[in-house]
Scaffold this active site. Sequence first.
Site, PDB file in Angstrom:
ATOM      1  N   ARG A   1       0.770  -1.214   0.043  1.00 46.84           N
ATOM      2  CA  ARG A   1       0.034   0.180  -0.054  1.00 46.84           C
ATOM      3  C   ARG A   1       0.936   1.298   0.114  1.00 46.84           C
ATOM      4  NH1 ARG A   1      -4.140  -0.379   4.657  1.00 46.84           N
ATOM      5  NH2 ARG A   1      -2.021  -0.955   5.641  1.00 46.84           N
TER       6      ARG A   1
ATOM      7  N   LYS B   1      -0.236 -19.383   5.946  1.00 45.50           N
ATOM      8  CA  LYS B   1      -0.977 -19.908   7.007  1.00 45.50           C
ATOM      9  C   LYS B   1      -1.592 -18.582   7.897  1.00 45.50           C
ATOM     10  CE  LYS B   1       0.627 -22.008  11.429  1.00 45.50           C
ATOM     11  NZ  LYS B   1       1.034 -20.717  12.090  1.00 45.50           N
TER      12      LYS B   1
ATOM     13  N   ASP C   1       2.771 -24.637   4.967  1.00 52.40           N
ATOM     14  CA  ASP C   1       2.817 -24.817   6.268  1.00 52.40           C
ATOM     15  C   ASP C   1       4.429 -24.870   6.369  1.00 52.40           C
ATOM     16  OD1 ASP C   1       3.682 -25.661   8.899  1.00 52.40           O
ATOM     17  OD2 ASP C   1       1.870 -27.067   8.758  1.00 52.40           O
ATOM     18  N   HIS C   2       5.251 -23.923   6.856  1.00 52.05           N
ATOM     19  CA  HIS C   2       6.426 -23.782   6.451  1.00 52.05           C
ATOM     20  C   HIS C   2       7.506 -25.105   7.163  1.00 52.05           C
ATOM     21  CE1 HIS C   2       6.587 -21.511  10.127  1.00 52.05           C
ATOM     22  NE2 HIS C   2       7.570 -21.933  10.518  1.00 52.05           N
TER      23      HIS C   2
ATOM     24  N   LYS D   1      11.072 -27.682   6.732  1.00 52.78           N
ATOM     25  CA  LYS D   1      12.154 -27.796   7.241  1.00 52.78           C
ATOM     26  C   LYS D   1      13.031 -29.214   6.806  1.00 52.78           C
ATOM     27  CE  LYS D   1      10.648 -25.404  11.143  1.00 52.78           C
ATOM     28  NZ  LYS D   1      11.853 -24.290  11.287  1.00 52.78           N
TER      29      LYS D   1
ATOM     30  N   GLU E   1       8.116 -23.243  22.301  1.00 54.72           N
ATOM     31  CA  GLU E   1       8.642 -22.069  22.233  1.00 54.72           C
ATOM     32  C   GLU E   1       9.222 -21.337  23.497  1.00 54.72           C
ATOM     33  OE1 GLU E   1       6.575 -20.007  18.725  1.00 54.72           O
ATOM     34  OE2 GLU E   1       4.992 -20.865  19.666  1.00 54.72           O
TER      35      GLU E   1
ATOM     36  N   ASP F   1      -3.101 -22.033  16.091  1.00 53.87           N
ATOM     37  CA  ASP F   1      -1.735 -21.554  15.477  1.00 53.87           C
ATOM     38  C   ASP F   1      -0.587 -22.525  15.328  1.00 53.87           C
ATOM     39  OD1 ASP F   1      -0.018 -19.251  14.911  1.00 53.87           O
ATOM     40  OD2 ASP F   1       1.117 -19.651  16.704  1.00 53.87           O
TER      41      ASP F   1
ATOM     42  N   HIS G   1       1.097 -27.152  12.140  1.00 51.70           N
ATOM     43  CA  HIS G   1       2.544 -27.934  12.224  1.00 51.70           C
ATOM     44  C   HIS G   1       2.392 -29.407  12.924  1.00 51.70           C
ATOM     45  CE1 HIS G   1       3.683 -24.049  11.157  1.00 51.70           C
ATOM     46  NE2 HIS G   1       3.721 -23.553  12.400  1.00 51.70           N
TER      47      HIS G   1
ATOM     48  N   LYS H   1       3.975 -21.619  24.606  1.00 52.41           N
ATOM     49  CA  LYS H   1       4.829 -20.569  24.552  1.00 52.41           C
ATOM     50  C   LYS H   1       5.311 -20.278  26.048  1.00 52.41           C
ATOM     51  CE  LYS H   1       3.140 -17.633  20.698  1.00 52.41           C
ATOM     52  NZ  LYS H   1       4.203 -17.860  19.894  1.00 52.41           N
TER      53      LYS H   1
HETATM   54  N1  LIG Z   1       5.503 -12.828   9.809  1.00 50.63           N
HETATM   55  C1  LIG Z   1       5.850 -14.075   9.960  1.00 50.63           C
HETATM   56  O1  LIG Z   1       6.649 -14.624  10.382  1.00 50.63           O
HETATM   57  C2  LIG Z   1       4.879 -14.931   9.548  1.00 50.63           C
HETATM   58  C3  LIG Z   1       4.842 -16.352   9.669  1.00 50.63           C
HETATM   59  C4  LIG Z   1       4.160 -17.223   9.102  1.00 50.63           C
HETATM   60  C5  LIG Z   1       2.725 -16.720   8.791  1.00 50.63           C
HETATM   61  N2  LIG Z   1       2.672 -15.518   8.500  1.00 50.63           N
HETATM   62  C6  LIG Z   1       1.358 -14.880   7.785  1.00 50.63           C
HETATM   63  O2  LIG Z   1       1.750 -14.088   6.674  1.00 50.63           O
HETATM   64  C7  LIG Z   1       0.818 -13.138   6.468  1.00 50.63           C
HETATM   65  C8  LIG Z   1       1.275 -11.746   6.415  1.00 50.63           C
HETATM   66  O3  LIG Z   1       2.248 -11.559   7.631  1.00 50.63           O
HETATM   67  P1  LIG Z   1       3.341 -10.361   8.040  1.00 50.63           P
HETATM   68  O4  LIG Z   1       3.730 -10.608   9.414  1.00 50.63           O
HETATM   69  O5  LIG Z   1       4.157 -10.227   6.763  1.00 50.63           O
HETATM   70  O6  LIG Z   1       1.846  -9.022   7.984  1.00 50.63           O
HETATM   71  P2  LIG Z   1       2.338  -7.696   8.114  1.00 50.63           P
HETATM   72  O7  LIG Z   1       3.867  -7.215   8.632  1.00 50.63           O
HETATM   73  O8  LIG Z   1       1.198  -6.622   8.875  1.00 50.63           O
HETATM   74  O9  LIG Z   1       2.393  -7.096   6.549  1.00 50.63           O
HETATM   75  C9  LIG Z   1       1.008  -6.756   5.774  1.00 50.63           C
HETATM   76  C10 LIG Z   1       1.471  -6.343   4.581  1.00 50.63           C
HETATM   77  O10 LIG Z   1       0.204  -6.162   3.959  1.00 50.63           O
HETATM   78  C11 LIG Z   1       0.104  -4.893   3.202  1.00 50.63           C
HETATM   79  N3  LIG Z   1      -1.313  -4.436   3.385  1.00 50.63           N
HETATM   80  C12 LIG Z   1      -2.074  -4.434   4.457  1.00 50.63           C
HETATM   81  N4  LIG Z   1      -3.157  -3.740   3.952  1.00 50.63           N
HETATM   82  C13 LIG Z   1      -3.151  -3.244   2.791  1.00 50.63           C
HETATM   83  C14 LIG Z   1      -4.018  -2.754   1.662  1.00 50.63           C
HETATM   84  N5  LIG Z   1      -5.298  -2.574   2.107  1.00 50.63           N
HETATM   85  N6  LIG Z   1      -3.617  -2.512   0.518  1.00 50.63           N
HETATM   86  C15 LIG Z   1      -2.304  -2.843   0.266  1.00 50.63           C
HETATM   87  N7  LIG Z   1      -1.422  -3.701   1.067  1.00 50.63           N
HETATM   88  C16 LIG Z   1      -1.916  -3.793   2.368  1.00 50.63           C
HETATM   89  C17 LIG Z   1       1.007  -3.867   4.228  1.00 50.63           C
HETATM   90  O11 LIG Z   1       1.293  -2.999   3.322  1.00 50.63           O
HETATM   91  P3  LIG Z   1       1.756  -1.452   3.982  1.00 50.63           P
HETATM   92  O12 LIG Z   1       2.927  -1.712   4.888  1.00 50.63           O
HETATM   93  O13 LIG Z   1       2.418  -0.835   2.661  1.00 50.63           O
HETATM   94  O14 LIG Z   1       0.639  -1.101   4.490  1.00 50.63           O
HETATM   95  C18 LIG Z   1       2.100  -5.136   4.377  1.00 50.63           C
HETATM   96  O15 LIG Z   1       2.966  -5.143   3.380  1.00 50.63           O
HETATM   97  C19 LIG Z   1      -0.121 -13.210   7.606  1.00 50.63           C
HETATM   98  O16 LIG Z   1      -1.326 -13.911   6.963  1.00 50.63           O
HETATM   99  C20 LIG Z   1       0.638 -13.908   8.707  1.00 50.63           C
HETATM  100  O17 LIG Z   1      -0.355 -14.827   9.344  1.00 50.63           O
HETATM  101  C21 LIG Z   1       3.579 -14.450   8.902  1.00 50.63           C
END
Ligand SMILES: NC(=O)c1ccc[n+]([C@@H]2O[C@H](COP(=O)([O-])OP(=O)(O)OC[C@H]3O[C@@H](n4cnc5c(N)ncnc54)[C@H](OP(=O)(O)O)[C@@H]3O)[C@@H](O)[C@H]2O)c1
Length: 511
Positions: free
Chosen positions: A66, A173, A202-203, A207, A241, A260, A265, A361
Site C-alpha cells: 500500500r 497460514k 505450512d513452513h 524444514k 517456544e 496457531d 504444524h 509458549k
Molecule cells: N511474519 C511471519 O513470520 C509469518 C509467519 C507465518 C505466517 N505469516 C502470515 O503471513 C501473512 C503476512 O504476515 P506479516 O507478518 O508479513 O504481516 P504484516 O507485517 O502486517 O504485513 C502486511 C502487509 O500487507 C500490506 N497491506 C495491508 N493492508 C493493505 C491494503 N489494504 N492494501 C495494500 N497492502 C496492504 C502491508 O502494506 P503496507 O505496509 O504498505 O501497509 C504489508 O505489506 C499473515 O497471514 C501471517 O499470518 C507470517
Amino acid sequence: MITDHETEALAPLRVGMTTQPIPPPSILVIFGATGDLTHRKLLPALFDLFCDGKLPEGFTVLGYARRQKSDDEFRADLRDSVRLFARHNPGDNERWNKFAAGLYYHQAEFTDPSSCHPLADRLRQLDAARGTQGNRLFYLATAPEFYASLVTQLGDARLNSQDHGWARIIIEKPFGVDLMSAHKLNRHILSVFDESQIYRIDHYLGKETVQNIFAFRFANTILEPIWNRNYVDHVQVTAAESVGVEERGGYYDSAGALRDMMQSHLLQLVSLTAMEPPVSFDATSVHDEKIKVLRAICEMKGMDIDQMAVRGQYGAGQNLAAYRDEPRVARSSTTETFAALKLRIDNWRWAGVPFYLRTGKRMPRRATEIRIMFKPVPHPLFAQEVARGIEPNVLAIRIQPDEGIHLKVAAKEPGQTNQLRDVRMDFYYKTAFGGAPGEAYETLLIDTMRGDSTLFNRKDEVEAAWSLITPILEYWQNTAPTDFPNYAAGTWGPSAANDLLARDRRQWHNP
Ligand SMILES: NC(=O)c1ccc[n+]([C@@H]2O[C@H](COP(=O)([O-])OP(=O)(O)OC[C@H]3O[C@@H](n4cnc5c(N)ncnc54)[C@H](OP(=O)(O)O)[C@@H]3O)[C@@H](O)[C@H]2O)c1
C-alpha cells in the site's frame, strides 16, 4: 580456501552432494511486500537461493503493497533485511546489484477491486524486459482477511490463466480459523484456480528434518519392521517456544495455541510420522497417504475432550510478564498459550499406540521434537539394580534447533560390571553436512517454481485437520477455563498436561 579433502574431514557427507535442476524463469508477485514475512523470511530466502546459484536467470520479484515507494527505495529496504536475516551477506555490491536488478515495487490498495488490472500490465512489461515467459507466482503474504478478495481480483484480471506460461498461487497460514471458514476459503480459491495451481504453505514441511522423516522411514529397511504397534509404545511430539507472543499479541489473542500450532504444524508431523509408505514420491501419492492418517485419528467429542485435551495459559515467572500483561492482549483473556492432546489413530499400524502432542509458549527452551518411545524388552535379563534408570529405546527426531536424529540404547558400562547405562547414537545435520540446513522458505519457494506441491497442503488435508481441531475449539469456547493462568512462564506447562500422561502411567520427555 577449503580443499575437498578438508571439507570431507569437517563435514564428511557434504562431498558428492547432488544439485537440483534450476526452475524456469518466473515473476514472484508478493502481496504484502513491505510486511514482516517478506522482510524476515521471503527475501532473505530468495537472496540465499540466488547466492547458491539456484535461481534462474531473469527471476524477478514484484513487491505489491500500500505505501508509496520507488523501486530503488524498495531495494534499499530489502537490502537491510537481507543483511539481518540471510545466510549470505549482501555486502558484496556486485552480487547484491545483480540480485536487486530483479526487484520491483508496485503500489496499490488491496481493497480496490480493479487493482489487478494495472498489475497485469506491469507483469507483461516485466515479462518482456526480463524474459520470464509469462510464468507467475502470486504469494499472498497478507492478513488472511484479504485472501478471498485478492483471489477474486486475480481472476477478474485473468491472472489465473495459464495460456501463456504458468500461474500459481501461494497462500500463507492461517488457512481459515475453523472447518467452516477453511472450507469456504477453499471453495472460493478453487472457483478461480485449479487445485494444481494452489500451494498452501505450512513452513514446517520445508524444514530439512521434517523432509528427512520420509528418507529415514522409507529408505532404511531396519526401521519399517518396528514402526508399528508391535514395537512402539507411544509417540510424543513437542513444539516448545521459549518466547511469549512478542509483537503478535493482537493476532495471537484471537488464535491461540490450538489454531496457531496444533492444527497445522503438529498434525503435519503426526501424519508424516504415522503415514504408510506412498507408492512414489509424487505429490498426489504423498498427500493420499497423509490424508489417510488424519482421517484415521479419532475425533474428540464433548466430555472426551476433558480427558484427552489440556489447555494452559502462562502467568508471570522468571521475571517474565504474564500472558494477560503482554501488549495487545485482553486483560481477562481466556486464550490458551499451551495445548496438549492425546490422539488415537484407529488403523492397523497404530491401534493402541497413543500420540501425545503438546505445544506452548514461554516454555523453558525452544525445541521441536518427535519421540518414538519403544516398548520395554519382553524379558528383563538384567537385574533391576543393574538396569536402574534405564529406559526403553527412544528415537528422537529433532526438528529445531540442532536438527538431527538420536537413538537412545542401553549399553554396558566398561569394566568388571554388568551395570547398564543409556547411551545416544547421534546424527547432527550441522556436523554431517557442514552448516545448518537452509531455511524452510528456500525449499518451499523453489518447489513452487518447479511445480512440486509435495511439501504443501492439499485441500482435503487442511479440512481434515480442521475437522479434528474444530470440536475442541468449540468445546473450549463454550466452557471458559477457571484456572488461567495455570503455568508459570519458563516452565513445561500446566500440571494437567503431566496428568494426561500419568493416567496412562507415562511421562513427558522434555527435549
Ligand atoms: N511474519 C511471519 O513470520 C509469518 C509467519 C507465518 C505466517 N505469516 C502470515 O503471513 C501473512 C503476512 O504476515 P506479516 O507478518 O508479513 O504481516 P504484516 O507485517 O502486517 O504485513 C502486511 C502487509 O500487507 C500490506 N497491506 C495491508 N493492508 C493493505 C491494503 N489494504 N492494501 C495494500 N497492502 C496492504 C502491508 O502494506 P503496507 O505496509 O504498505 O501497509 C504489508 O505489506 C499473515 O497471514 C501471517 O499470518 C507470517
